[in-house]
Design a protein around this motif. Structure first.
Motif, short mmCIF file in Angstrom:
data_model
loop_
_atom_site.label_atom_id
_atom_site.label_comp_id
_atom_site.label_asym_id
_atom_site.label_seq_id
_atom_site.Cartn_x
_atom_site.Cartn_y
_atom_site.Cartn_z
N THR A 47 1.39 5.90 4.76
CA THR A 47 0.96 7.17 5.34
C THR A 47 1.17 7.11 6.85
OG1 THR A 47 -1.31 6.35 5.58
CG2 THR A 47 -0.78 7.55 3.55
N GLY A 48 1.12 8.27 7.47
CA GLY A 48 1.27 8.33 8.91
C GLY A 48 2.10 9.52 9.32
N GLN A 62 0.84 -1.20 0.00
CA GLN A 62 0.00 0.00 0.00
C GLN A 62 0.87 1.25 0.00
OE1 GLN A 62 -3.30 -0.16 -0.18
NE2 GLN A 62 -3.43 -2.38 0.10
N PRO A 63 0.30 2.39 -0.40
CA PRO A 63 0.99 3.65 -0.12
C PRO A 63 1.16 3.79 1.39
CG PRO A 63 -0.83 3.98 -1.64
CD PRO A 63 -0.97 2.58 -1.12
N GLU A 119 4.88 1.35 1.21
CA GLU A 119 5.23 0.36 2.23
C GLU A 119 6.21 -0.67 1.66
OE1 GLU A 119 0.97 0.23 4.69
OE2 GLU A 119 1.53 -1.39 3.32
N LEU A 168 5.30 11.11 7.43
CA LEU A 168 5.37 10.68 6.03
C LEU A 168 4.65 11.70 5.18
CD1 LEU A 168 4.75 6.83 6.37
CD2 LEU A 168 6.89 8.12 6.57
N ILE A 169 5.34 12.79 4.92
CA ILE A 169 4.74 13.89 4.17
C ILE A 169 5.18 13.81 2.71
CG2 ILE A 169 4.60 15.35 6.21
CD1 ILE A 169 7.13 16.74 5.36
N GLY A 228 3.64 12.66 0.16
CA GLY A 228 2.81 11.77 -0.64
C GLY A 228 3.54 10.83 -1.57
N GLN A 229 4.79 10.45 -1.27
CA GLN A 229 5.53 9.55 -2.15
C GLN A 229 6.18 8.40 -1.41
OE1 GLN A 229 6.63 12.95 -5.53
NE2 GLN A 229 8.25 11.63 -4.78
#
Length: 495
Positions: free
Chosen positions: A357-358, A354-355, A368, A361-362, A364-365
């Motif tokens: 996030t959290g 998956q992409p 996992e 993790l800014i 957007g690139q």
């Protein structure tokens, strides 16, 4: 925001068309600098400067020993500026600062090595089969070299290409990736401080299909050295062939990391994780195919997943981060597409997918770290280079099958072998059709050891003494002491 300029003939100059490109910090997702959008006119100016200094400039008259001293001073300049250059590269391509700084502390060694090698290229005197004649060979610089570098390690690629080229007496024009040009432009000025004459090293930036193509097609360019995608490499090869330009191509890989059941499994697991998730998988040498013996496949997969879950994504400037963002948005989208492809072909995702996030993790690139099991070697995920943090696990029964699977791709860059059987290690290194084999280690690298691929992983070698001869032409000289003309010159001359 910094606005950069081309480096041509020893000075920073604006692009001839007056256009610039944004360069983005992949971690923050913010534009932080502008680089020139070069044109064919800029390419011509850079090549003209390089050609002049080889024809009648100071580089043409400088001895090899003097050239070597300049290269060593360039190494000193990089060493003094390593911290600053590493920060720029991290901001430009999103790779870990710790890795970039490690590279920048090693890169001077390349320049020292080729500085020392500059006056060691010796010709030979041949025991010629003709009386009253001396025959010998010399090595001469091939001409103007264009170095096309990739975005994942810009200054390392410059060292790989330009240090041996300059040691050979060539002049160079560098065209870095439009996604990561800043450190190359910063580096250029350091070469002048080190005493490199104007025009010997030039840096022009922009899109490959614009200024890059103009450089490849330029009639005064003798050689192209390229690192990047195999599809681009094939186009360069085709274009260069029309005018018989020499080429060196360091292209893609789909490298097998092969684990036998007699290996030290803890060490192998570390080698596999670092071999695919280091640099977020954005390495030509990424061990993207794990070939593991079926007798230990389930056990090793569990061990691997447990270790991989310790990977920490985040700010590449932080010492706690082990994986940073994907360097460009197009590459990020490509990685996600391949995850979808793997699922559609029946691969089983046992981790990630998956992409990411959290907190922290800014931009957007982030993706996992992803592991797929139940992969067969005919799947796209096992055959095509992804250049991202995706590992495919493929089982095998015996050594013969491991070799067959390992070689069953169009690439042949590197391979890893994990075994405690020395006989097997020797057999595997001979059987795997790649340029480099690592046994019980992975990602080992040295400026002393030749590096390059077979099959569609490229042509030529970088590093070591072999790299120097990629930039030299051998000339044969027949020196006759005979003063009397032969009785029949139309026959004797060719006997």
């Amino acid at each position: 925001m910094k606005t950069y300029q081309h480096w041509i003939d020893g000075a920073y100059v604006d692009p001839s068309d007056g256009q610039w490109l944004d360069t983005t910090d992949p971690y923050r997702g913010e534009v932080w600098a502008k680089i020139p959008r070069g044109s064919s006119e800029d390419a011509a100016l850079a090549v003209k400067a390089a050609k002049r200094t080889m024809a009648d400039g100071p580089w043409a008259t400088m001895t090899a020993t003097e050239r070597g001293k300049v290269l060593r001073r360039i190494g000193d300049a990089i060493s003094k500026n390593a911290t600053r250059l590493a920060e720029i590269e991290t901001r430009d391509n999103g790779k870990l600062y710790s890795e970039m700084l490690g590279q920048l502390r090693t890169i001077p060694e390349y320049w020292y090595y080729y500085g020392g090698l500059a006056d060691k290229t010796e010709g030979s005197v041949m025991p010629i089969d003709r009386p009253n004649m001396v025959a010998y060979t010399t090595h001469e610089p091939i001409g103007v070299v264009v170095a096309l570098t990739a975005w994942n390690s810009p200054l390392q690629f410059i060292a790989l290409k330009c240090a041996p080229a300059l040691a050979a007496g060539c002049a160079v024009v560098i065209k870095p990736s439009e996604f990561a040009s800043a450190s190359s432009l910063e580096f250029a000025a350091l070469t002048k401080e080190a005493g490199l004459p104007n025009g010997v090293l030039n840096v022009v930036t922009g899109f490959g299909q614009e200024i890059g193509a103009a450089l490849v097609e330029h009639p005064d360019v003798a050689k192209i050295s390229f690192t990047g995608a195999d599809s681009t490499g094939l186009k360069i090869y085709e274009t260069a062939a029309r005018t018989m330009k020499r080429v060196s191509l360091e292209l893609g890989g789909k490298s097998p990391n092969i684990v036998f059941d007699d290996a030290e499994l803890d060490a192998a697991a570390v080698g596999v994780v670092s071999g695919i998730f280091g640099a977020a998988g954005q390495m030509c040498i990424a061990g993207s195919r794990l070939l593991v013996q079926n007798s230990i496949k389930e056990e090793f997969t569990e061990r691997l997943v447990s270790l991989a879950r310790e990977v920490k994504l985040g700010d590449p400037m932080s010492s706690e981060t082990s994986v940073g963002p994907i360097a460009t948005h197009p590459q990020y989208e490509k990685v996600l597409r391949y995850i979808d492809v793997a699922r559609s072909e029946g691969a089983r995702c046992v981790m990630g997918g998956q992409p990411a996030t959290g907190p922290g993790l800014i931009g957007g690139q982030f993706v996992e770290p992803t592991i797929f099991a139940d992969v067969t070697n005919d799947m796209r995920i096992a055959q095509e280079e992804v250049f991202g943090p995706i590992l495919s696990i493929i089982g095998f029964d015996d050594e013969e099958e491991a070799v067959r699977l390992g070689n069953d791709v169009i690439y042949g860059l590197v391979a890893g072998v994990w075994t405690n059987d020395i006989g097997r290690a020797i057999r595997m290194t001979k059987s795997l059709k790649v340029g480099t084999v690592w046994v019980n280690t992975y990602r080992a690298y040295s400026f002393l050891m030749p590096f390059g691929g077979t099959k569609q992983s490229g042509l030529g070698r970088e590093n070591g003494q072999e790299a120097l001869y990629e930039y030299l032409e051998t000339k044969s000289v027949f020196l006759s002491a005979a003063a009397k003309a032969p009785p029949n010159p139309f026959i004797q001359r060719w006997l």
